[in-house]
Write an enzyme that holds these catalytic residues in place. Structure first.
Site, PDB file in Angstrom:
ATOM      1  N   TYR A  36       0.520  -1.150   0.032  1.00  0.00           N
ATOM      2  CA  TYR A  36       0.078   0.403  -0.310  1.00  0.00           C
ATOM      3  C   TYR A  36       1.200   1.423   0.133  1.00  0.00           C
ATOM      4  O   TYR A  36       2.618   1.032   0.451  1.00  0.00           O
ATOM      5  CB  TYR A  36      -1.179   0.034   1.360  1.00  0.00           C
ATOM      6  CG  TYR A  36      -1.974  -0.523   0.978  1.00  0.00           C
ATOM      7  CD1 TYR A  36      -2.541   1.053   0.227  1.00  0.00           C
ATOM      8  CD2 TYR A  36      -2.788  -0.985   1.174  1.00  0.00           C
ATOM      9  CE1 TYR A  36      -4.382   0.990  -0.154  1.00  0.00           C
ATOM     10  CE2 TYR A  36      -4.231  -1.584   0.625  1.00  0.00           C
ATOM     11  CZ  TYR A  36      -5.019  -0.024   0.029  1.00  0.00           C
ATOM     12  OH  TYR A  36      -6.587  -0.577  -0.178  1.00  0.00           O
ATOM     13  N   GLU A  91      -0.766   4.426  -0.238  1.00  0.00           N
ATOM     14  CA  GLU A  91      -1.401   6.365  -0.778  1.00  0.00           C
ATOM     15  C   GLU A  91      -0.573   7.292   0.096  1.00  0.00           C
ATOM     16  O   GLU A  91       0.066   7.281   0.631  1.00  0.00           O
ATOM     17  CB  GLU A  91      -2.787   5.864   0.087  1.00  0.00           C
ATOM     18  CG  GLU A  91      -3.483   5.280  -0.060  1.00  0.00           C
ATOM     19  CD  GLU A  91      -4.960   5.036   0.529  1.00  0.00           C
ATOM     20  OE1 GLU A  91      -5.250   6.105   1.223  1.00  0.00           O
ATOM     21  OE2 GLU A  91      -5.452   4.024   0.514  1.00  0.00           O
ATOM     22  N   ASP A 109      -8.052  14.359 -24.134  1.00  0.00           N
ATOM     23  CA  ASP A 109      -7.460  12.582 -23.947  1.00  0.00           C
ATOM     24  C   ASP A 109      -6.923  11.527 -24.999  1.00  0.00           C
ATOM     25  O   ASP A 109      -7.172  11.502 -26.378  1.00  0.00           O
ATOM     26  CB  ASP A 109      -9.017  11.733 -23.469  1.00  0.00           C
ATOM     27  CG  ASP A 109      -9.014  10.497 -23.077  1.00  0.00           C
ATOM     28  OD1 ASP A 109      -7.928  10.255 -23.413  1.00  0.00           O
ATOM     29  OD2 ASP A 109     -10.530  10.292 -22.839  1.00  0.00           O
ATOM     30  N   THR A 151      -3.886   6.961 -21.553  1.00  0.00           N
ATOM     31  CA  THR A 151      -4.273   5.498 -21.022  1.00  0.00           C
ATOM     32  C   THR A 151      -2.441   5.154 -21.238  1.00  0.00           C
ATOM     33  O   THR A 151      -2.329   5.538 -22.485  1.00  0.00           O
ATOM     34  CB  THR A 151      -4.514   3.977 -21.820  1.00  0.00           C
ATOM     35  OG1 THR A 151      -5.118   4.254 -23.181  1.00  0.00           O
ATOM     36  CG2 THR A 151      -6.045   4.467 -21.794  1.00  0.00           C
ATOM     37  N   LYS A 208      -2.359   1.197 -25.109  1.00  0.00           N
ATOM     38  CA  LYS A 208      -3.274   1.195 -26.329  1.00  0.00           C
ATOM     39  C   LYS A 208      -2.534   1.385 -27.057  1.00  0.00           C
ATOM     40  O   LYS A 208      -1.189   0.360 -27.228  1.00  0.00           O
ATOM     41  CB  LYS A 208      -4.109   1.984 -26.250  1.00  0.00           C
ATOM     42  CG  LYS A 208      -5.082   1.594 -25.717  1.00  0.00           C
ATOM     43  CD  LYS A 208      -6.804   3.179 -26.462  1.00  0.00           C
ATOM     44  CE  LYS A 208      -7.596   3.500 -24.660  1.00  0.00           C
ATOM     45  NZ  LYS A 208      -8.110   2.513 -24.387  1.00  0.00           N
ATOM     46  N   ARG A 230      -1.992  -2.225 -19.129  1.00  0.00           N
ATOM     47  CA  ARG A 230      -3.071  -1.935 -18.300  1.00  0.00           C
ATOM     48  C   ARG A 230      -2.992  -0.263 -17.510  1.00  0.00           C
ATOM     49  O   ARG A 230      -2.632  -0.863 -16.267  1.00  0.00           O
ATOM     50  CB  ARG A 230      -4.126  -2.468 -18.372  1.00  0.00           C
ATOM     51  CG  ARG A 230      -4.283  -3.072 -18.854  1.00  0.00           C
ATOM     52  CD  ARG A 230      -5.349  -4.428 -18.789  1.00  0.00           C
ATOM     53  NE  ARG A 230      -6.925  -3.207 -19.419  1.00  0.00           N
ATOM     54  CZ  ARG A 230      -7.192  -3.223 -20.683  1.00  0.00           C
ATOM     55  NH1 ARG A 230      -6.382  -3.939 -21.269  1.00  0.00           N
ATOM     56  NH2 ARG A 230      -8.039  -2.552 -21.215  1.00  0.00           N
TER      57      ARG A 230
HETATM   58  N1  PLP Z   1      -9.859   7.680 -23.360  1.00  0.00           N
HETATM   59  C1  PLP Z   1     -10.485   6.898 -24.306  1.00  0.00           C
HETATM   60  C2  PLP Z   1     -10.132   8.116 -25.791  1.00  0.00           C
HETATM   61  C3  PLP Z   1     -10.225   5.254 -24.670  1.00  0.00           C
HETATM   62  O1  PLP Z   1     -10.876   5.138 -25.976  1.00  0.00           O
HETATM   63  C4  PLP Z   1     -10.816   4.880 -23.031  1.00  0.00           C
HETATM   64  C5  PLP Z   1     -10.387   3.927 -23.420  1.00  0.00           C
HETATM   65  O2  PLP Z   1     -11.190   2.769 -24.640  1.00  0.00           O
HETATM   66  C6  PLP Z   1     -10.918   5.494 -22.153  1.00  0.00           C
HETATM   67  C7  PLP Z   1     -10.136   6.135 -21.585  1.00  0.00           C
HETATM   68  C8  PLP Z   1     -10.524   3.987 -20.799  1.00  0.00           C
HETATM   69  O3  PLP Z   1      -9.811   4.031 -20.985  1.00  0.00           O
HETATM   70  P1  PLP Z   1      -9.909   2.360 -19.886  1.00  0.00           P
HETATM   71  O4  PLP Z   1     -10.889   1.420 -20.480  1.00  0.00           O
HETATM   72  O5  PLP Z   1      -8.131   2.396 -19.385  1.00  0.00           O
HETATM   73  O6  PLP Z   1     -10.714   3.270 -18.446  1.00  0.00           O
END
Ligand code: PLP
Length: 478
Positions: A64, A66, A241, A270, A273, A279
């Site tokens: 842990y 935090e 994002d 993320t 990908k 992950r």
């Molecule tokens: N943001 C975008 C643009 C995504 O395509 C995705 C997942 O497909 C996410 C956020 C969410 O990611 P996670 O599945 O790791 O929560």
């Protein structure tokens, strides 16, 4: 790491797992066999390196921690501090970001951290000042209720789901659509491309606190300098994002106005990908927001997943290499080859092509739904996901599209010729798929028939390419 070392490591790991729960060891072996023998075209998936995979399975999982580096709510976090500091250092240097927060467990968590950081900075901070309080615990009940109501009055403008946006960009079933008053921008109905002028008009009218850019299924690059200009004009925070295209940013395929990091106030991603890591999620921020993002735990996160932060550090170290830059460029080149392969065979693509890592195939001309296409392709060993197209008549469940990405097969070494062949195989399957009927005899959007022999023909053709480009070559499970 030698092939023999990796093979021996995994064989022993599976033996240990199998001695406790053989079904999990078996499923793990089978998953490798399945991934090895199919054409993985899911745009959000990849194959992490053995170093990344092995880093995830360690005793860091047991700890842990935090808090933040050097400032933990638990004792004994010196090694987690090392891990988190290295991951953040790699992230800052790789993306040229003033600040990096590597704790989010996933993309959705990264976005939640970002949203609440923006609310903390833009709403909570000024109201605390107004009330003369240092933190929320000092507020009276009445002051607290006033602040809570203020959170609920904020506005977010994001890309609509059917234009390629993500659930977390203000879609009502997601918490982002419940936290904010939200409106969405779409794409030009003729071209399928982002219409910056229409977006600017909408932003002027709606006056959002947060403008979200980024996508899951838009096959084009975004001009982030223009996005920032729009955000600045209406006094909004620009949040990008880059979950899908972080690998192309890391690999310097997207530079200048196409690189979100210098333009956005906050960039989320993320790590699993196109970035090809474990992950997980990350938040990159300009200095102004660093202190707020740093409070991701306890704001919306619990204890960080230290083993995953360690794997992020390893993946980010890999992403800093020249080899990764070559990989990222190939991802984009291969997407073009795939798109050209479809177009030359008469298929329809949303926006007419691609300039990132994905292609959105409109399957309407084949007389089937996205759901039918996805299922028929799977029968032929081609793993994809159905996806809505703009103004989709079949909605988000059945859809009229199939989304295809190049990151995973590029990792296996597929190039121009293979992606052209992949397009040919997909068209072969779709041309030989017919819609089925419901039990009552009406037209079905889900059932289908695939002409006899097509699945085997396509699987044979794929097997040849897959053998030439093995997944985890040298990994031999005893
Ligand atoms: N943001 C975008 C643009 C995504 O395509 C995705 C997942 O497909 C996410 C956020 C969410 O990611 P996670 O599945 O790791 O929560």
């Amino acid at each position: 790491m030698s092939d023999a070392t990796i093979s021996s490591a995994y064989s022993q790991i599976l033996e240990v797992i199998g001695s406790v729960e053989p079904r999990i060891a078996d499923a793990t072996r089978q998953e490798l066999a399945d991934q090895r023998s199919s054409l993985k075209l899911i745009a959000s998936e990849n194959y992490a390196s053995p170093a990344v995979l092995l880093t995830m399975g360690s005793w860091f999982s047991d700890k842990y921690a935090e808090g933040t580096v050097g400032h933990r709510f638990y004792a004994g976090c010196q090694n987690v501090d090392t891990v988190e500091a290295v991951a953040a250092e790699h992230a800052r240097e790789l993306f040229g970001a003033p600040y990096a927060y590597v704790q989010p467990h996933s993309g959705i968590d990264a976005n939640l951290v970002a949203y609440w950081s923006i609310l903390a900075h833009k709403v909570e901070g000024p109201w605390l000042q107004k009330f003369g309080a240092k933190n929320v615990n000092e507020l009276s009940e009445q002051e607290w209720e006033t602040l809570r109501a203020e959170f609920g009055h904020q506005r977010l403008l994001g890309m609509s789901l059917d234009a390629g946006g993500h659930l977390t960009h203000g879609f009502r079933p997601n918490i982002s659509g419940k936290m904010f008053h939200q409106q969405q921008y779409g794409t030009d109905p003729e071209t399928g491309l982002l219409d910056y002028d229409a977006l600017r008009d909408k932003a002027r009218e709606f006056q959002p606190l947060v403008l979200v850019a980024g996508y899951s299924a838009y096959p084009r690059r975004i001009d982030f300098a223009k996005m920032r200009e729009i955000a600045d004009e209406v006094g909004a925070v620009l949040m990008v994002d880059m979950a899908h295209f972080a690998g192309l940013v890391a690999g310097k395929v997207f530079t200048g106005d196409e690189d979100p990091v210098p333009h956005a106030h906050i960039t989320t991603t993320t790590t699993h990908k196109s970035l090809r890591g474990p992950r997980g999620g990350m938040v990159l921020a300009q200095e102004e927001f660093a202190g707020d993002v740093d409070r991701g735990c306890p704001m919306v996160l619990g204890g960080p997943l230290s083993h995953m932060m360690a794997a992020k550090a390893v993946a980010l170290a890999e992403a800093r290499t020249d080899a990764f830059r070559t990989y990222a460029q190939s991802v984009a080149d291969n997407a073009k080859s795939l798109a050209e392969g479809f177009l030359s065979r008469g298929a329809t693509l949303v926006t007419g092509g691609t300039d990132n890592h994905l292609v959105l195939l409109d399957v309407t001309s084949f007389g089937i739904t996205g759901r039918q296409a996805e299922s028929a392709l799977l029968d032929a060993g081609i793993v994809t996901n159905r996806n809505s197209v703009p103004a989709d008549p079949n909605g988000a469940w059945y859809t009229s599209g199939v989304r295809l990405g190049t990151p995973a097969l590029t990792t296996r070494g597929f190039g121009h010729d293979e992606f052209d062949r992949v397009a040919e195989l997909i068209v072969d399957v779709l041309q030989n798929t017919a819609p089925g009927t419901t039990k009552a005899g009406g037209p079905s959007k889900a059932s289908y028939t695939l002409e006899d022999g097509v699945a085997d023909r396509v699987k044979d053709a794929s097997a040849d390419m897959l053998e030439r480009h093995p997944l985890y070559p040298g990994l031999d499970l005893a």
